[in-house]
Design a protein around this motif. Structure first.
Motif, short mmCIF file in Angstrom:
data_model
loop_
_atom_site.label_atom_id
_atom_site.label_comp_id
_atom_site.label_asym_id
_atom_site.label_seq_id
_atom_site.Cartn_x
_atom_site.Cartn_y
_atom_site.Cartn_z
N ARG B 11 0.96 -1.65 -0.42
CA ARG B 11 0.04 -0.48 0.37
C ARG B 11 1.06 1.19 0.09
O ARG B 11 0.72 2.11 -1.05
CB ARG B 11 -0.98 -0.35 0.71
CG ARG B 11 -2.23 -0.83 1.14
CD ARG B 11 -3.10 -0.49 1.89
NE ARG B 11 -3.22 -0.11 3.12
CZ ARG B 11 -2.48 -1.09 4.44
NH1 ARG B 11 -3.08 -2.33 3.99
NH2 ARG B 11 -2.34 -0.65 5.44
N ALA B 15 0.49 4.22 -3.15
CA ALA B 15 0.55 5.42 -2.65
C ALA B 15 2.27 6.04 -2.95
O ALA B 15 1.27 7.64 -3.46
CB ALA B 15 0.36 5.99 -1.25
N GLU B 18 2.17 6.85 -6.98
CA GLU B 18 1.09 7.86 -7.52
C GLU B 18 1.44 9.35 -6.91
O GLU B 18 1.76 10.14 -7.93
CB GLU B 18 0.46 7.86 -6.56
CG GLU B 18 -1.50 8.38 -7.26
CD GLU B 18 -2.26 8.12 -7.24
OE1 GLU B 18 -3.22 9.26 -6.36
OE2 GLU B 18 -2.84 6.64 -6.40
N GLU B 19 2.02 9.78 -5.10
CA GLU B 19 2.57 11.14 -5.18
C GLU B 19 3.94 11.76 -5.31
O GLU B 19 4.12 12.41 -6.11
CB GLU B 19 3.02 10.88 -3.70
CG GLU B 19 4.01 11.77 -3.32
CD GLU B 19 2.65 13.52 -2.46
OE1 GLU B 19 0.96 12.82 -3.25
OE2 GLU B 19 2.58 14.29 -2.30
N ARG B 32 1.73 12.99 3.06
CA ARG B 32 0.48 12.35 2.22
C ARG B 32 0.69 11.24 2.08
O ARG B 32 -0.47 10.21 1.84
CB ARG B 32 0.53 14.04 0.82
CG ARG B 32 -0.52 13.19 -0.05
CD ARG B 32 -0.83 14.76 -0.15
NE ARG B 32 0.41 15.47 -0.80
CZ ARG B 32 0.90 16.85 -1.26
NH1 ARG B 32 -0.22 18.01 -0.70
NH2 ARG B 32 2.74 17.18 -2.23
N ILE B 33 1.62 10.56 1.56
CA ILE B 33 2.18 8.53 1.22
C ILE B 33 1.35 8.16 2.55
O ILE B 33 0.27 7.66 2.55
CB ILE B 33 3.11 8.64 1.13
CG1 ILE B 33 3.70 9.94 -0.47
CG2 ILE B 33 3.50 7.45 1.09
CD1 ILE B 33 4.77 9.71 -0.69
N GLU B 35 -0.83 9.23 5.08
CA GLU B 35 -2.53 8.80 4.92
C GLU B 35 -3.13 8.28 4.08
O GLU B 35 -3.90 7.07 4.03
CB GLU B 35 -2.48 10.76 4.08
CG GLU B 35 -3.72 10.60 5.33
CD GLU B 35 -4.26 12.14 4.80
OE1 GLU B 35 -3.81 13.02 4.78
OE2 GLU B 35 -5.77 12.22 4.49
N VAL B 36 -2.24 8.45 2.30
CA VAL B 36 -3.22 7.29 1.91
C VAL B 36 -2.98 6.03 2.03
O VAL B 36 -4.11 5.05 1.19
CB VAL B 36 -2.92 7.81 -0.30
CG1 VAL B 36 -3.55 6.89 -0.93
CG2 VAL B 36 -3.50 9.44 -0.47
N ALA B 37 -2.18 5.01 2.19
CA ALA B 37 -1.87 4.26 2.80
C ALA B 37 -2.17 3.61 4.01
O ALA B 37 -2.40 2.43 4.43
CB ALA B 37 0.17 4.32 2.70
#
Lengths: 185, 185
Positions: B11, B15, B18-19, B32-33, B35-37
């Motif tokens: 995960r 993430a 993409e970032e 941010r990575i 959080e998304v993961a």
């Protein structure tokens, strides 16, 4: 006064070219550009409006210089590719501006200077194909894409090749020969 | 537990891909990575050490997938170029990772995966030239640089071309034909 204003503008553009080439649009700092140019931020915004406006001015100036220097000659496309190769060998900062532009403006925000010159070159290629000067193996837009890719083939390589790169003269000859082959009938 | 750890790692990599593709190395935010993961920053650092370590993991995984998918076949270099073209059409995020890597690590910080595969391909090309399977018009390293540039010619174009881009099938055929011409005797 006018000459002072021109000099300030020129100093800002030079400082901004260096900053944008190194760090891109998002990474560039207007504070740092103003400091290197020896002016204040308010003056910079008065001239260029915004950081994006300053990038457009830097990039448009770079594109104009490039276009004036390399020209375009459908009667000698291998020679054209050689000149493009030379230009980016001598102006690696321009190649970096190109790449940041593609990354940070992927959807275009098309620059008028580029739109106009592309249109003109596609028209030239079409005309040259109709009159038999350039063979019709590729459509004008595909030919232009291939020409640019071949001419900048080395500068777009992975950094892992750096140490074993052939000489500049040898790489240039490979570029010119590749375009000759593209056009052979 | 092991399977949970693998899933977390997967995960985080998804993430981070993409970032990094969107914002590059400097612009990516570890917060941010994480959080998304759906994990915390401490866990992310435990797996990958640092933001640079995470980028290396993302990029190495992307390169490994690319290499496995496109293969390399000196007996059919036009076909190889077509597969490279397909790969980047289908994985534009990988092309963006490539470009960020070149911009943000201009002096190399060479990735072992790339160094090894380049060496192997240059050896294959040299062998194929010695045995006459590939003509000797270009040195192996120049040929590899030209192949990659042609195969990715469209994705490296200026965004100004976007609207008038030919169909994917037509661009692919132009790439394959350009490589055929490169190799014609």
């Amino acid at each position: 006064m006018q000459r002072n204003a021109d000099r300030t503008r020129t100093r800002i553009l030079a400082a901004a070219t260096e900053e944008f080439a190194a760090r891109g649009i998002a990474g560039a700092r207007v504070n740092r550009i103003a400091e290197v140019a020896g002016c204040n931020k308010a003056m910079l915004y008065a001239y260029f409006g915004s950081k994006d406006g300053l990038f457009d001015a830097v990039y448009t100036a770079a594109v104009d210089t490039y276009l004036a220097e390399v020209g375009f000659d459908t009667a000698d496309l291998p020679g054209y590719a050689g000149r493009v190769f030379d230009y980016f060998e001598e102006h690696p900062e321009h190649q970096r501006l190109n790449i940041w532009y593609r990354l940070e403006r992927p959807d275009g925000t098309a620059l008028e200077a580029i739109v106009a010159v592309n249109k003109s070159r596609l028209g030239d290629l079409d005309q040259a194909q109709r009159s038999g000067v350039v063979p019709g193996n590729f459509t004008p837009i595909e030919l232009l894409a291939l020409l640019q890719a071949i001419a900048t083939s080395w500068s777009s390589m992975n950094p892992e090749y750096g140490a074993s790169a052939p000489s500049r003269a040898s790489r240039r000859e490979a570029v010119v020969e590749a375009v000759r082959r593209l056009l052979s009938s």
